[in-house]
Design a protein around this motif. Structure first.
Motif, mmCIF file in Angstrom:
data_model
loop_
_atom_site.group_PDB
_atom_site.id
_atom_site.type_symbol
_atom_site.label_atom_id
_atom_site.label_comp_id
_atom_site.label_asym_id
_atom_site.label_seq_id
_atom_site.Cartn_x
_atom_site.Cartn_y
_atom_site.Cartn_z
ATOM 1 N N ASP A 120 -12.246 -15.263 3.046
ATOM 2 C CA ASP A 120 -12.820 -15.985 4.138
ATOM 3 C C ASP A 120 -13.599 -13.900 4.629
ATOM 4 O OD1 ASP A 120 -13.075 -18.534 2.936
ATOM 5 O OD2 ASP A 120 -12.334 -17.929 5.205
ATOM 6 N N SER A 121 -12.546 -12.810 4.550
ATOM 7 C CA SER A 121 -12.973 -11.800 4.812
ATOM 8 C C SER A 121 -12.500 -10.522 4.106
ATOM 9 C CB SER A 121 -11.846 -11.423 6.426
ATOM 10 O OG SER A 121 -10.990 -11.323 5.566
ATOM 11 N N LEU A 122 -12.295 -10.308 3.084
ATOM 12 C CA LEU A 122 -11.968 -9.121 1.988
ATOM 13 C C LEU A 122 -12.978 -9.139 1.362
ATOM 14 C CD1 LEU A 122 -9.443 -7.043 2.087
ATOM 15 C CD2 LEU A 122 -8.512 -8.627 0.480
ATOM 16 N N ARG A 123 -13.750 -7.607 1.683
ATOM 17 C CA ARG A 123 -14.132 -7.491 0.162
ATOM 18 C C ARG A 123 -14.371 -6.273 -0.480
ATOM 19 N NH1 ARG A 123 -15.751 -11.997 1.459
ATOM 20 N NH2 ARG A 123 -15.978 -13.172 2.329
ATOM 21 N N LEU A 124 -13.276 -5.610 -0.523
ATOM 22 C CA LEU A 124 -13.546 -4.107 -0.853
ATOM 23 C C LEU A 124 -11.794 -3.758 -1.096
ATOM 24 C CD1 LEU A 124 -14.949 -2.343 -2.182
ATOM 25 C CD2 LEU A 124 -14.708 -0.714 0.375
ATOM 26 N N LEU A 125 -11.414 -3.630 -1.855
ATOM 27 C CA LEU A 125 -10.338 -2.688 -2.250
ATOM 28 C C LEU A 125 -9.991 -1.663 -3.127
ATOM 29 C CD1 LEU A 125 -8.496 -5.875 -5.314
ATOM 30 C CD2 LEU A 125 -8.310 -5.776 -2.488
ATOM 31 N N LEU A 126 -9.203 -1.037 -2.042
ATOM 32 C CA LEU A 126 -9.996 0.361 -2.208
ATOM 33 C C LEU A 126 -8.572 1.228 -2.784
ATOM 34 C CD1 LEU A 126 -11.663 3.229 -1.907
ATOM 35 C CD2 LEU A 126 -11.008 2.977 0.569
ATOM 36 N N VAL A 127 -8.503 2.062 -3.418
ATOM 37 C CA VAL A 127 -7.047 3.094 -3.906
ATOM 38 C C VAL A 127 -7.676 4.368 -3.008
ATOM 39 C CG1 VAL A 127 -5.999 4.631 -5.624
ATOM 40 C CG2 VAL A 127 -6.747 2.051 -5.836
ATOM 41 N N LEU A 128 -6.671 5.434 -2.355
ATOM 42 C CA LEU A 128 -7.161 6.004 -1.817
ATOM 43 C C LEU A 128 -6.400 6.916 -2.141
ATOM 44 C CD1 LEU A 128 -9.221 7.963 0.704
ATOM 45 C CD2 LEU A 128 -7.392 6.492 2.336
ATOM 46 N N GLY A 129 -6.549 8.398 -2.281
ATOM 47 C CA GLY A 129 -5.822 8.825 -2.852
ATOM 48 C C GLY A 129 -5.310 10.521 -2.096
ATOM 49 N N HIS A 130 -5.186 11.531 -2.353
ATOM 50 C CA HIS A 130 -5.987 13.022 -1.405
ATOM 51 C C HIS A 130 -5.427 14.159 -2.111
ATOM 52 C CE1 HIS A 130 -1.246 13.544 -0.204
ATOM 53 N NE2 HIS A 130 -1.082 12.733 -0.289
ATOM 54 N N THR A 131 -5.984 14.953 -1.507
ATOM 55 C CA THR A 131 -5.664 16.304 -1.922
ATOM 56 C C THR A 131 -3.921 16.973 -1.365
ATOM 57 O OG1 THR A 131 -6.985 17.158 -0.010
ATOM 58 C CG2 THR A 131 -8.595 17.199 -1.964
ATOM 59 N N GLY A 132 -3.114 17.730 -2.646
ATOM 60 C CA GLY A 132 -2.790 18.457 -1.921
ATOM 61 C C GLY A 132 -1.165 17.325 -2.141
ATOM 62 N N CYS A 133 -1.449 16.872 -2.860
ATOM 63 C CA CYS A 133 -0.228 15.025 -2.958
ATOM 64 C C CYS A 133 0.343 15.493 -3.522
ATOM 65 C CB CYS A 133 -0.954 14.091 -4.036
ATOM 66 S SG CYS A 133 -0.117 12.259 -4.045
ATOM 67 N N GLY A 134 2.364 15.136 -3.034
ATOM 68 C CA GLY A 134 2.788 15.228 -3.310
ATOM 69 C C GLY A 134 3.706 15.142 -4.762
ATOM 70 N N ALA A 135 3.276 13.729 -4.796
ATOM 71 C CA ALA A 135 4.136 13.192 -6.054
ATOM 72 C C ALA A 135 3.181 13.604 -6.629
ATOM 73 C CB ALA A 135 3.534 11.494 -5.814
ATOM 74 N N VAL A 136 1.879 13.592 -7.011
ATOM 75 C CA VAL A 136 0.597 14.270 -8.172
ATOM 76 C C VAL A 136 1.280 15.688 -8.429
ATOM 77 C CG1 VAL A 136 -1.521 15.627 -8.353
ATOM 78 C CG2 VAL A 136 -1.458 12.733 -7.704
ATOM 79 N N THR A 137 1.465 16.695 -7.071
ATOM 80 C CA THR A 137 2.056 17.961 -6.944
ATOM 81 C C THR A 137 3.168 18.081 -8.439
ATOM 82 O OG1 THR A 137 1.437 18.119 -5.160
ATOM 83 C CG2 THR A 137 2.744 20.313 -6.630
ATOM 84 N N ALA A 138 4.209 17.145 -7.826
ATOM 85 C CA ALA A 138 5.473 16.809 -9.034
ATOM 86 C C ALA A 138 5.566 16.753 -10.166
ATOM 87 C CB ALA A 138 6.676 15.933 -8.014
ATOM 88 N N ALA A 139 3.913 15.399 -10.998
ATOM 89 C CA ALA A 139 4.040 14.936 -11.815
ATOM 90 C C ALA A 139 3.948 16.749 -12.606
ATOM 91 C CB ALA A 139 3.316 14.226 -11.865
ATOM 92 N N VAL A 140 2.348 17.288 -11.983
ATOM 93 C CA VAL A 140 2.364 18.718 -13.275
ATOM 94 C C VAL A 140 3.104 19.494 -12.836
ATOM 95 C CG1 VAL A 140 0.547 20.470 -12.419
ATOM 96 C CG2 VAL A 140 -0.602 18.399 -11.760
ATOM 97 N N PHE A 154 15.465 13.394 -9.527
ATOM 98 C CA PHE A 154 17.117 13.025 -9.198
ATOM 99 C C PHE A 154 17.381 11.680 -9.596
ATOM 100 C CE2 PHE A 154 16.500 17.910 -8.584
ATOM 101 C CZ PHE A 154 17.841 18.029 -9.100
ATOM 102 N N THR A 155 16.166 10.918 -9.208
ATOM 103 C CA THR A 155 16.025 9.567 -9.107
ATOM 104 C C THR A 155 15.697 8.722 -10.461
ATOM 105 O OG1 THR A 155 15.814 9.272 -7.451
ATOM 106 C CG2 THR A 155 17.696 9.925 -7.168
ATOM 107 N N ARG A 156 16.420 7.513 -10.438
ATOM 108 C CA ARG A 156 15.879 6.888 -11.039
ATOM 109 C C ARG A 156 14.492 6.341 -10.755
ATOM 110 N NH1 ARG A 156 14.575 1.602 -11.378
ATOM 111 N NH2 ARG A 156 16.700 1.002 -9.500
ATOM 112 N N SER A 157 14.673 5.836 -9.473
ATOM 113 C CA SER A 157 13.248 5.414 -8.376
ATOM 114 C C SER A 157 12.176 6.617 -8.125
ATOM 115 C CB SER A 157 13.851 4.936 -6.721
ATOM 116 O OG SER A 157 15.027 4.070 -6.687
ATOM 117 N N LEU A 158 12.745 8.263 -7.924
ATOM 118 C CA LEU A 158 11.499 9.165 -7.991
ATOM 119 C C LEU A 158 11.124 9.212 -9.346
ATOM 120 C CD1 LEU A 158 10.441 10.976 -6.337
ATOM 121 C CD2 LEU A 158 12.427 12.810 -6.875
ATOM 122 N N ARG A 159 11.906 9.155 -10.583
ATOM 123 C CA ARG A 159 11.016 9.132 -12.121
ATOM 124 C C ARG A 159 9.624 8.417 -11.825
ATOM 125 N NH1 ARG A 159 16.533 10.484 -13.268
ATOM 126 N NH2 ARG A 159 16.650 7.977 -13.988
#
Length: 295
Positions: A120-140, A154-159
Motif C-alpha cells: 500500500d505504501s512502497l513506490r520505489l526501490l532505490l540502489v544507492l552507491g557512493h563515491t569513494g566506495c571501499g568495496a569498489v576500490t578493493a575490486a578495482v 582473505f576470507t570467503r565472505s569478503l571475496r
C-alpha cells in the motif's frame, strides 16, 4: 546539535570517538535517551512499570504500522546513512545496507519482503552507491593487480563482496578503453577513473538485477532506480551524460536490458565525472577528433 552538524563535521573538528567497548555502550545508551526525550517522552517503558493491586497497568502505547514509501539498498559505509542523506524520518525508508550495495540472497530477500508486505505504501526501490566506495576500490585494485597483497580478499565472505563488484569493474574498464583507446590504461589517473565509473556501473548493474528479480512489482506501480551519493558535495546524483554540463541532481531508472548497461558505460566513461581524472592531452584528442568519438 542538529542533524546536519552531526553528519557534516568540518575537517578540523576533532572526532570524539569512544576508546573502549564500555564507552561505546555509554555513548549508544545516552543517544537513545536523547532520542526518547524527543520521540516518546511520556510513554513509560512496559518492562519497568510493574502492575500493582492499587492501579491497573498503563495501556500500551500504540505502535505505528510499517509504511515505508521507498526501499533503499545502500552501502554499509558509515558516511552514507540513508535516512540522513534524504532527511527521512522513521517509517519512511526501508533500508538494507551491505558493503558495496551488492545484491546477495539476503538483501534480495529483504527487499522482496518489503514488496510483499508494504504494497500500500512502497513506490520505489532505490540502489544507492557512493563515491569513494571501499568495496569498489578493493575490486578495482584486485582487477588491476590480482596478485598484489593489498588486493587480496582473505576470507570467503569478503571475496564474495569483491566478486560481485568485479563485474562492474570489468565493464568499466572496457568502457574506458572503447571511449578513450587502449592507451587510457597508462594514464596516471586511470585507477581513479576506473573507480569512478565502477561506482556508477555497480549501482546500475545492481538496479538492473533487482529490476529483473522483481519485475512484476512494476505492474503495481513500484519503480526501480539507482543513484550515487557524492561524499564531497553530499548530493545524490545520477550520471552526468552531457560533457558540456554538470547536471547530475537526479535519480536514474534501472537499465532495462544489457544494451542499456553498455550504452551507460560508454556515456559515463565520456562524462566530466570520469574524464576529469584523465590528462588534458587525452581529453583533447577525443573532443577535437571528428566522427563518432566526438558525439
Amino acid at each position: 546539535m542538529d542533524w546536519v552538524s552531526r553528519f557534516r563535521r568540518t575537517s578540523d573538528e576533532p572526532l570524539e570517538a569512544p576508546r573502549t567497548p564500555e564507552e561505546v555502550v555509554l555513548r549508544l545508551l545516552a543517544g537513545n535517551a536523547r532520542f526518547v526525550c524527543v520521540a516518546a517522552p511520556h510513554v513509560p517503558a512496559g518492562s519497568t512499570v510493574p502492575p500493582t493491586a492499587a492501579a491497573a497497568p498503563a495501556p500500551a502505547a500504540p505502535v505505528p504500522k510499517q509504511a515505508p514509501f521507498c526501499a533503499v539498498l545502500g552501502c554499509s559505509d558509515a558516511r552514507v546513512p540513508s535516512e540522513l542523506v534524504f532527511e527521512a524520518g522513521p517509517n519512511e525508508l526501508f533500508v538494507v545496507r551491505v558493503a558495496g550495495n551488492v545484491l546477495g540472497d539476503e538483501c534480495l530477500g529483504s527487499l522482496e519482503y518489503a514488496l510483499h508486505n508494504f504494497r500500500d505504501s512502497l513506490r520505489l526501490l532505490l540502489v544507492l552507491g557512493h563515491t569513494g566506495c571501499g568495496a569498489v576500490t578493493a575490486a578495482v585494485d584486485a582487477y588491476l593487480n590480482p596478485t598484489g597483497r593489498n588486493s587480496t580478499a582473505f576470507t570467503r565472505s569478503l571475496r564474495a563482496v569483491v566478486n560481485h563488484v568485479l563485474v562492474a569493474v570489468r565493464s568499466g574498464a572496457l568502457s574506458l578503453e572503447e571511449c578513450w583507446g587502449a592507451g587510457v590504461q597508462s594514464e596516471p589517473g586511470y585507477r581513479d577513473a576506473l573507480i569512478e565509473i565502477s561506482v556508477y556501473l555497480n549501482a546500475a548493474m545492481t538496479a538492473y538485477q533487482l529490476r529483473e528479480e522483481v519485475r512484476t512489482s512494476e505492474e503495481s506501480g513500484t519503480r526501480t532506480m539507482f543513484a550515487v551519493f557524492d561524499l564531497a558535495t553530499c548530493q545524490v546524483i545520477g550520471p552526468d551524460l552531457d560533457p558540456a554540463t554538470d547536471d547530475t541532481g537526479k535519480l536514474s531508472p534501472a537499465p532495462a536490458d544489457p544494451d542499456e548497461l553498455i550504452a551507460l558505460g560508454h556515456q559515463v566513461a565520456a562524462s566530466p565525472m570520469v574524464s576529469r581524472h584523465l590528462s588534458d592531452a587525452l581529453r583533447a584528442t577525443r573532443y577535437s577528433a571528428p566522427g563518432p568519438a566526438n558525439v
